[in-house]
Scaffold this active site. Structure first.
Site, PDB file in Angstrom:
ATOM      1  N   ARG A   1      -0.875 -16.983   2.983  1.00  0.00           N
ATOM      2  CA  ARG A   1       0.362 -16.761   2.235  1.00  0.00           C
ATOM      3  C   ARG A   1       0.399 -15.406   1.558  1.00  0.00           C
ATOM      4  O   ARG A   1       1.393 -15.080   0.919  1.00  0.00           O
ATOM      5  CB  ARG A   1       0.493 -17.842   1.164  1.00  0.00           C
ATOM      6  CG  ARG A   1       1.634 -18.839   1.456  1.00  0.00           C
ATOM      7  CD  ARG A   1       1.487 -19.942   0.486  1.00  0.00           C
ATOM      8  NE  ARG A   1       2.621 -20.727   0.173  1.00  0.00           N
ATOM      9  CZ  ARG A   1       2.735 -22.007   0.517  1.00  0.00           C
ATOM     10  NH1 ARG A   1       1.856 -22.565   1.312  1.00  0.00           N
ATOM     11  NH2 ARG A   1       3.737 -22.714   0.070  1.00  0.00           N
TER      12      ARG A   1
ATOM     13  N   ARG B   1       8.739 -34.099  -4.970  1.00  0.00           N
ATOM     14  CA  ARG B   1       7.615 -33.269  -5.390  1.00  0.00           C
ATOM     15  C   ARG B   1       7.954 -32.574  -6.696  1.00  0.00           C
ATOM     16  O   ARG B   1       9.070 -32.110  -6.885  1.00  0.00           O
ATOM     17  CB  ARG B   1       7.319 -32.219  -4.320  1.00  0.00           C
ATOM     18  CG  ARG B   1       6.376 -32.728  -3.256  1.00  0.00           C
ATOM     19  CD  ARG B   1       6.213 -31.764  -2.108  1.00  0.00           C
ATOM     20  NE  ARG B   1       5.982 -30.378  -2.496  1.00  0.00           N
ATOM     21  CZ  ARG B   1       5.658 -29.425  -1.623  1.00  0.00           C
ATOM     22  NH1 ARG B   1       5.515 -29.706  -0.339  1.00  0.00           N
ATOM     23  NH2 ARG B   1       5.471 -28.186  -2.026  1.00  0.00           N
TER      24      ARG B   1
ATOM     25  N   ARG C   1      14.742 -33.076  -0.626  1.00  0.00           N
ATOM     26  CA  ARG C   1      13.504 -33.563  -0.005  1.00  0.00           C
ATOM     27  C   ARG C   1      12.863 -34.706  -0.796  1.00  0.00           C
ATOM     28  O   ARG C   1      12.777 -34.672  -2.014  1.00  0.00           O
ATOM     29  CB  ARG C   1      12.509 -32.406   0.105  1.00  0.00           C
ATOM     30  CG  ARG C   1      11.145 -32.843   0.614  1.00  0.00           C
ATOM     31  CD  ARG C   1      10.381 -31.717   1.220  1.00  0.00           C
ATOM     32  NE  ARG C   1       9.850 -30.768   0.263  1.00  0.00           N
ATOM     33  CZ  ARG C   1       9.149 -29.696   0.616  1.00  0.00           C
ATOM     34  NH1 ARG C   1       8.910 -29.438   1.883  1.00  0.00           N
ATOM     35  NH2 ARG C   1       8.701 -28.869  -0.308  1.00  0.00           N
TER      36      ARG C   1
ATOM     37  N   LYS D   1       7.677 -26.380   7.990  1.00  0.00           N
ATOM     38  CA  LYS D   1       6.309 -26.244   8.489  1.00  0.00           C
ATOM     39  C   LYS D   1       5.617 -27.607   8.586  1.00  0.00           C
ATOM     40  O   LYS D   1       4.982 -27.926   9.583  1.00  0.00           O
ATOM     41  CB  LYS D   1       5.486 -25.335   7.571  1.00  0.00           C
ATOM     42  CG  LYS D   1       6.038 -23.933   7.421  1.00  0.00           C
ATOM     43  CD  LYS D   1       5.142 -23.050   6.562  1.00  0.00           C
ATOM     44  CE  LYS D   1       5.029 -23.489   5.112  1.00  0.00           C
ATOM     45  NZ  LYS D   1       6.256 -23.266   4.313  1.00  0.00           N
TER      46      LYS D   1
ATOM     47  N   ARG E   1       9.701 -20.285  -6.062  1.00  0.00           N
ATOM     48  CA  ARG E   1       8.918 -20.343  -4.819  1.00  0.00           C
ATOM     49  C   ARG E   1       9.551 -19.462  -3.735  1.00  0.00           C
ATOM     50  O   ARG E   1       8.842 -18.832  -2.960  1.00  0.00           O
ATOM     51  CB  ARG E   1       8.799 -21.790  -4.333  1.00  0.00           C
ATOM     52  CG  ARG E   1       7.816 -22.599  -5.184  1.00  0.00           C
ATOM     53  CD  ARG E   1       8.012 -24.085  -5.019  1.00  0.00           C
ATOM     54  NE  ARG E   1       7.741 -24.542  -3.681  1.00  0.00           N
ATOM     55  CZ  ARG E   1       8.302 -25.625  -3.135  1.00  0.00           C
ATOM     56  NH1 ARG E   1       9.160 -26.340  -3.831  1.00  0.00           N
ATOM     57  NH2 ARG E   1       7.993 -25.998  -1.926  1.00  0.00           N
TER      58      ARG E   1
HETATM   59  P1  AMP Z   1       3.218 -26.205   0.136  1.00  0.00           P
HETATM   60  O1  AMP Z   1       3.034 -27.667   0.249  1.00  0.00           O
HETATM   61  O2  AMP Z   1       2.657 -25.436   1.313  1.00  0.00           O
HETATM   62  O3  AMP Z   1       4.648 -25.816  -0.171  1.00  0.00           O
HETATM   63  O4  AMP Z   1       2.349 -25.717  -1.121  1.00  0.00           O
HETATM   64  C1  AMP Z   1       2.629 -26.178  -2.425  1.00  0.00           C
HETATM   65  C2  AMP Z   1       2.039 -25.237  -3.466  1.00  0.00           C
HETATM   66  O5  AMP Z   1       0.619 -25.163  -3.288  1.00  0.00           O
HETATM   67  C3  AMP Z   1       2.514 -23.796  -3.379  1.00  0.00           C
HETATM   68  O6  AMP Z   1       3.735 -23.575  -4.056  1.00  0.00           O
HETATM   69  C4  AMP Z   1       1.347 -23.065  -4.024  1.00  0.00           C
HETATM   70  O7  AMP Z   1       1.366 -23.225  -5.435  1.00  0.00           O
HETATM   71  C5  AMP Z   1       0.148 -23.832  -3.503  1.00  0.00           C
HETATM   72  N1  AMP Z   1      -0.353 -23.294  -2.207  1.00  0.00           N
HETATM   73  C6  AMP Z   1      -0.351 -23.932  -0.994  1.00  0.00           C
HETATM   74  N2  AMP Z   1      -0.877 -23.160  -0.042  1.00  0.00           N
HETATM   75  C7  AMP Z   1      -1.221 -21.997  -0.659  1.00  0.00           C
HETATM   76  C8  AMP Z   1      -1.798 -20.772  -0.211  1.00  0.00           C
HETATM   77  N3  AMP Z   1      -2.148 -20.574   1.069  1.00  0.00           N
HETATM   78  N4  AMP Z   1      -1.999 -19.800  -1.138  1.00  0.00           N
HETATM   79  C9  AMP Z   1      -1.679 -19.967  -2.427  1.00  0.00           C
HETATM   80  N5  AMP Z   1      -1.119 -21.081  -2.923  1.00  0.00           N
HETATM   81  C10 AMP Z   1      -0.885 -22.088  -2.041  1.00  0.00           C
END
Ligand code: AMP
Length: 215
Positions: A89, A161, A128, A14, A172
């Protein structure tokens, strides 16, 4: 307001797709993951609220997410076009987004469903690496930087990360299956899902998405 949504499991690409689309379209990139990481880094109340969930690979509460999304939308003009990356999400976030769309006279144009096999997701996430300065994404095997540990574009230090550790990754993926994948049928019912084969090279994924946007 018009929105497109990038939907897909962790590691589906994404963020990389969003970077490409940012160069080639007028969409404003809104990544809740990036916003939360920035909040965490600055030590703001939102960051403190999100920290434990993020580190465990759990979702941050819907109320927190919907609050930061509304703040972001409210900053732009009524004609803005948003690209949501990693949001919504959960079904409740999607319902919250529907309310915001009503309030700000917006519509969703497309929901891009990035389809990638689980074993490919795992491989991508464990390798990554991300630039500390600009957020550019690399992969130790499939997209290594010219010099190990250093970003090609700005020389920033590359890091892994905290939530890309093996145990957190598995959680996740599970969280995605349980809480996020149901959004596919939610948006299918609205005729908005565009399935995109996203298991190959990033350029191929971007080309498929641009075909839909330019159709
Ligand atoms: P990402 O970078 O999109 O993989 O997001 C990293 C982490 O941020 C996720 O594993 C969640 O803990 C939190 N997070 C990001 N976007 C959301 C969302 N829309 N709803 C809930 N938690 C989120």
């Amino acid at each position: 307001m018009e929105a497109i949504i990038l939907l897909g499991g962790p590691g589906a690409g994404k963020g990389t797709l969003a970077e490409d689309l940012k160069q080639q379209t007028a969409y404003i990139h809104v990544s809740t993951g990036d916003m939360l990481r920035a909040a965490l880094k600055s030590g703001s109340p939102v960051g403190l609220e999100a920290k434990a969930c993020m580190e465990a690979g759990e979702l941050v509460p819907d109320s927190v997410i919907l609050r930061i999304i509304e703040e972001r939308i409210a900053k732009e003009s009524a004609a803005a076009r948003f690209m949501f990356d990693g949001f919504p999400r959960t079904i409740d976030q999607a319902l919250g987004l529907d309310q915001l769309l009503k309030k700000y006279s917006g519509v969703i144009a497309h929901v891009f469903n990035l389809e990638v096999q689980r074993k490919v997701l795992l491989r991508r996430l464990t390798g990554r690496r991300v630039c500390k300065t600009c957020g550019a994404v690399y992969h130790m095997i499939t997209r290594p930087p010219e010099k190990e540990g250093v970003c090609d574009s700005d020389g920033g230090e590359l890091y892994q990360r905290a939530d890309d550790s093996e145990a957190t990754i598995l959680n996740r993926l599970e969280v995605y299956e349980k809480q996020t994948a149901p959004l596919i049928s939610y948006y299918q019912r609205q005729g908005l899902i565009r399935d995109i084969a996203a298991g190959g090279h990033a350029d191929a994924t971007t080309a498929l998405v641009l075909d839909v946007l330019n159709a």
